[in-house]
Design a protein around this motif. Structure first.
Motif, PDB file in Angstrom:
ATOM      1  N   GLU A 175       1.435  -1.094   0.105  1.00 34.15           N
ATOM      2  CA  GLU A 175      -0.072   0.253   0.110  1.00 34.15           C
ATOM      3  C   GLU A 175       1.183   0.986   0.393  1.00 34.15           C
ATOM      4  O   GLU A 175       0.894   1.951   1.339  1.00 34.15           O
ATOM      5  CB  GLU A 175      -1.090  -0.295   1.026  1.00 34.15           C
ATOM      6  N   PRO A 176       1.763   1.653  -0.949  1.00 36.03           N
ATOM      7  CA  PRO A 176       2.338   2.773  -0.809  1.00 36.03           C
ATOM      8  C   PRO A 176       1.316   3.892  -0.399  1.00 36.03           C
ATOM      9  O   PRO A 176       0.199   4.087  -1.230  1.00 36.03           O
ATOM     10  CB  PRO A 176       2.112   3.102  -2.498  1.00 36.03           C
ATOM     11  N   PRO A 177       1.734   5.146  -0.661  1.00 42.41           N
ATOM     12  CA  PRO A 177       3.432   4.468   0.090  1.00 42.41           C
ATOM     13  C   PRO A 177       3.940   4.488   0.939  1.00 42.41           C
ATOM     14  O   PRO A 177       5.667   4.726   2.105  1.00 42.41           O
ATOM     15  CB  PRO A 177       3.961   6.044   0.021  1.00 42.41           C
ATOM     16  N   TYR A 178       3.488   3.870   1.972  1.00 45.61           N
ATOM     17  CA  TYR A 178       3.924   2.864   3.382  1.00 45.61           C
ATOM     18  C   TYR A 178       4.148   1.422   2.576  1.00 45.61           C
ATOM     19  O   TYR A 178       5.643   1.044   2.914  1.00 45.61           O
ATOM     20  CB  TYR A 178       2.212   2.044   4.113  1.00 45.61           C
ATOM     21  N   SER A 234       9.766  -1.683  -1.270  1.00 46.88           N
ATOM     22  CA  SER A 234      10.054  -0.279  -0.750  1.00 46.88           C
ATOM     23  C   SER A 234       9.133   0.160   0.274  1.00 46.88           C
ATOM     24  O   SER A 234       8.625  -0.700   0.089  1.00 46.88           O
ATOM     25  CB  SER A 234      10.898   0.684  -1.929  1.00 46.88           C
ATOM     26  N   GLY A 235       9.225   1.538   0.400  1.00 48.92           N
ATOM     27  CA  GLY A 235       7.959   2.113   1.202  1.00 48.92           C
ATOM     28  C   GLY A 235       8.926   3.200   1.863  1.00 48.92           C
ATOM     29  O   GLY A 235       9.752   2.254   2.479  1.00 48.92           O
ATOM     30  N   ALA A 236       8.492   3.542   2.937  1.00 49.40           N
ATOM     31  CA  ALA A 236       8.660   4.476   4.130  1.00 49.40           C
ATOM     32  C   ALA A 236       8.728   3.241   4.953  1.00 49.40           C
ATOM     33  O   ALA A 236       9.818   3.050   5.855  1.00 49.40           O
ATOM     34  CB  ALA A 236       7.448   5.511   4.459  1.00 49.40           C
ATOM     35  N   ALA A 237       7.382   1.938   5.353  1.00 49.21           N
ATOM     36  CA  ALA A 237       8.034   1.545   6.557  1.00 49.21           C
ATOM     37  C   ALA A 237       8.833   0.232   5.845  1.00 49.21           C
ATOM     38  O   ALA A 237       9.827  -0.053   7.190  1.00 49.21           O
ATOM     39  CB  ALA A 237       6.482   0.420   6.978  1.00 49.21           C
ATOM     40  N   PRO A 238       9.118   0.076   4.686  1.00 47.36           N
ATOM     41  CA  PRO A 238      10.181  -1.092   4.755  1.00 47.36           C
ATOM     42  C   PRO A 238      11.758  -0.471   4.754  1.00 47.36           C
ATOM     43  O   PRO A 238      12.845  -0.741   5.180  1.00 47.36           O
ATOM     44  CB  PRO A 238       9.671  -2.245   3.709  1.00 47.36           C
ATOM     45  N   ASP A 239      11.709   1.079   4.016  1.00 52.88           N
ATOM     46  CA  ASP A 239      13.098   1.725   3.823  1.00 52.88           C
ATOM     47  C   ASP A 239      14.260   1.825   5.338  1.00 52.88           C
ATOM     48  O   ASP A 239      14.339   1.764   5.866  1.00 52.88           O
ATOM     49  CB  ASP A 239      12.908   2.503   3.483  1.00 52.88           C
ATOM     50  N   TYR A 242     -14.580   4.581  -1.206  1.00 47.65           N
ATOM     51  CA  TYR A 242     -12.580   3.981  -0.693  1.00 47.65           C
ATOM     52  C   TYR A 242     -12.099   4.396   0.222  1.00 47.65           C
ATOM     53  O   TYR A 242     -11.862   5.349   0.146  1.00 47.65           O
ATOM     54  CB  TYR A 242     -12.321   3.774  -2.059  1.00 47.65           C
ATOM     55  N   SER A 243     -11.932   3.911   1.256  1.00 48.89           N
ATOM     56  CA  SER A 243     -11.271   5.065   2.505  1.00 48.89           C
ATOM     57  C   SER A 243      -9.634   4.005   3.272  1.00 48.89           C
ATOM     58  O   SER A 243      -9.812   2.800   3.102  1.00 48.89           O
ATOM     59  CB  SER A 243     -12.224   4.129   3.880  1.00 48.89           C
ATOM     60  N   LEU A 244      -8.818   5.181   2.846  1.00 50.49           N
ATOM     61  CA  LEU A 244      -7.780   4.520   3.100  1.00 50.49           C
ATOM     62  C   LEU A 244      -6.883   5.412   3.687  1.00 50.49           C
ATOM     63  O   LEU A 244      -8.508   6.384   3.763  1.00 50.49           O
ATOM     64  CB  LEU A 244      -7.030   3.839   2.157  1.00 50.49           C
ATOM     65  N   PRO A 245      -5.807   5.279   4.322  1.00 53.39           N
ATOM     66  CA  PRO A 245      -5.001   6.694   4.771  1.00 53.39           C
ATOM     67  C   PRO A 245      -4.541   8.065   3.622  1.00 53.39           C
ATOM     68  O   PRO A 245      -4.528   7.709   2.306  1.00 53.39           O
ATOM     69  CB  PRO A 245      -3.889   6.584   5.770  1.00 53.39           C
ATOM     70  N   VAL A 246      -4.567   9.239   3.823  1.00 49.89           N
ATOM     71  CA  VAL A 246      -4.336  10.118   3.274  1.00 49.89           C
ATOM     72  C   VAL A 246      -3.016   9.798   2.301  1.00 49.89           C
ATOM     73  O   VAL A 246      -3.587  10.278   0.725  1.00 49.89           O
ATOM     74  CB  VAL A 246      -4.372  11.324   3.749  1.00 49.89           C
ATOM     75  N   LEU A 247      -2.510   9.351   2.673  1.00 48.32           N
ATOM     76  CA  LEU A 247      -1.313   9.560   1.622  1.00 48.32           C
ATOM     77  C   LEU A 247      -1.059   8.028   1.158  1.00 48.32           C
ATOM     78  O   LEU A 247      -1.314   8.367  -0.319  1.00 48.32           O
ATOM     79  CB  LEU A 247       0.366   9.445   1.880  1.00 48.32           C
ATOM     80  N   SER A 248      -1.941   7.096   1.047  1.00 47.46           N
ATOM     81  CA  SER A 248      -2.005   5.848   0.348  1.00 47.46           C
ATOM     82  C   SER A 248      -3.652   6.267  -0.824  1.00 47.46           C
ATOM     83  O   SER A 248      -3.319   6.315  -1.685  1.00 47.46           O
ATOM     84  CB  SER A 248      -2.803   5.311   1.006  1.00 47.46           C
ATOM     85  N   PRO A 272      10.811  12.403   1.860  1.00 46.47           N
ATOM     86  CA  PRO A 272      10.573  12.417   0.788  1.00 46.47           C
ATOM     87  C   PRO A 272       9.497  11.113   0.163  1.00 46.47           C
ATOM     88  O   PRO A 272       8.661  11.661  -0.643  1.00 46.47           O
ATOM     89  CB  PRO A 272      11.692  11.552  -0.226  1.00 46.47           C
ATOM     90  N   TYR A 273       8.542  11.032   0.716  1.00 49.39           N
ATOM     91  CA  TYR A 273       7.603   9.762   1.211  1.00 49.39           C
ATOM     92  C   TYR A 273       6.326  10.288   0.614  1.00 49.39           C
ATOM     93  O   TYR A 273       4.995   9.549   1.120  1.00 49.39           O
ATOM     94  CB  TYR A 273       7.268   8.429   1.187  1.00 49.39           C
TER      95      TYR A 273
END
Length: 284
Positions: free
Chosen positions: A49-52, A62-67, A197-203, A264-265
């Motif tokens: 689920e980008p950018p997570y 990649s993504g903020a959490a795995p990085d 459809y609901s997700l966090p703002v960044l996603s 950057p994400y």
């Protein structure tokens, strides 16, 4: 005032680093960390689920959490991470069953989750959003608005925060549609199979950017929905590994490297540094 608050947070991080470091040294014989060093990688659960989190066509994670996780594990002597995509509702059971070593997937801290896993200190913070058709034809501003419209349906990740927020707002179970991933949710909305459809703002913003569809509109933040933060989630019993992870996370935050990884994400390092696991796990 904001600068003072951030400085206070940095000072708190310094103190936290000292405390955690002493705890980590007393757990120097941590068998879980030694096991991960021996195998050369940590198994992480992600949601794609980008950018997570994100998985490229070549399989690169990649993504903020795995990085963040990859950098911290390297500092702990674990050379890499190997990711498995999982639905949110399956992440904690998979962690408890030993299928993963850690969850790094935007799994927001809530009291019931804090009781089930050993969270690190906060990593990524975000608010909730809804994706709707252009013009927001049903006038949604909150999950309660969806509940009040007897014909409305909303899509959300199974076992995720958005599913629970919709149900708690009074949306009947049959009108909360479990969606396996972002692309599926986008397509269902475009095809008229769901009204939101609901997700966090960044996603949501990442989905909209990639879709390049002028017939979509983002409602953000969702009124009445709290701001959440995630952390790396470890199995209960692996607190020594979690504590060692926290030591390196605090160092990253203090040095500025943390901000360089996540900002950057689109995430705010200051937001993650402004709160603590203790506060988030106690939140109602």
């Amino acid at each position: 005032m904001k600068k003072l608050a951030i400085l206070a947070g940095v000072a708190g991080l310094a103190a936290t680093t000292m405390l955690l470091a002493s705890g980590a040294r007393s757990a120097g014989d941590d068998t879980k960390l030694e096991q991960l060093k021996g195998q050369g990688f940590a198994r992480v659960a992600i949601a794609n689920e980008p950018p997570y989190t994100a998985v490229a066509a070549d399989g690169k994670v990649s993504g903020a959490a795995p990085d963040v996780a990859r950098e911290i594990f390297k500092r702990l002597g674990v050379n890499d991470i190997v990711a498995s995509i999982s639905e949110y509702g399956a992440m904690i059971p998979g962690l408890q069953a030993g299928r993963f070593d850690v969850v790094t997937a935007g799994l927001f801290m809530k009291p019931e989750r804090c009781a089930a896993v050993a969270y690190s200190e906060p990593v990524l913070c975000d608010a909730e959003a809804m994706l709707v058709k252009k013009g927001n034809p049903k006038g949604f501003k909150s999950y309660e608005d969806v509940a009040k419209d007897s014909s409305a349906t909303i899509g959300a990740p199974g076992g995720g925060t958005e599913e629970k927020l919709a149900l708690n707002a009074g949306v009947p179970r049959e009108r909360v549609i479990v969606v396996p991933d972002g692309q599926s949710g986008l397509k269902m909305l475009q095809d008229g199979r769901i009204d939101a459809y609901s997700l966090p703002v960044l996603s949501i913003n990442d989905l909209v950017k990639k879709a390049n569809d002028p017939n979509l509109e983002v409602i953000a933040p969702v009124l009445g929905a709290p701001v959440y933060c995630d952390g790396a989630a470890f199995k209960k019993g692996d607190e020594a590994l979690r504590d060692a992870y926290d030591v390196e996370l605090a160092k990253l935050k203090k040095s500025g490297e943390f901000a360089k990884i996540i900002e950057p994400y689109g995430f705010s390092a200051a937001a993650a540094m402004s709160t603590t696991r203790e506060k988030l796990c106690a939140a109602k």
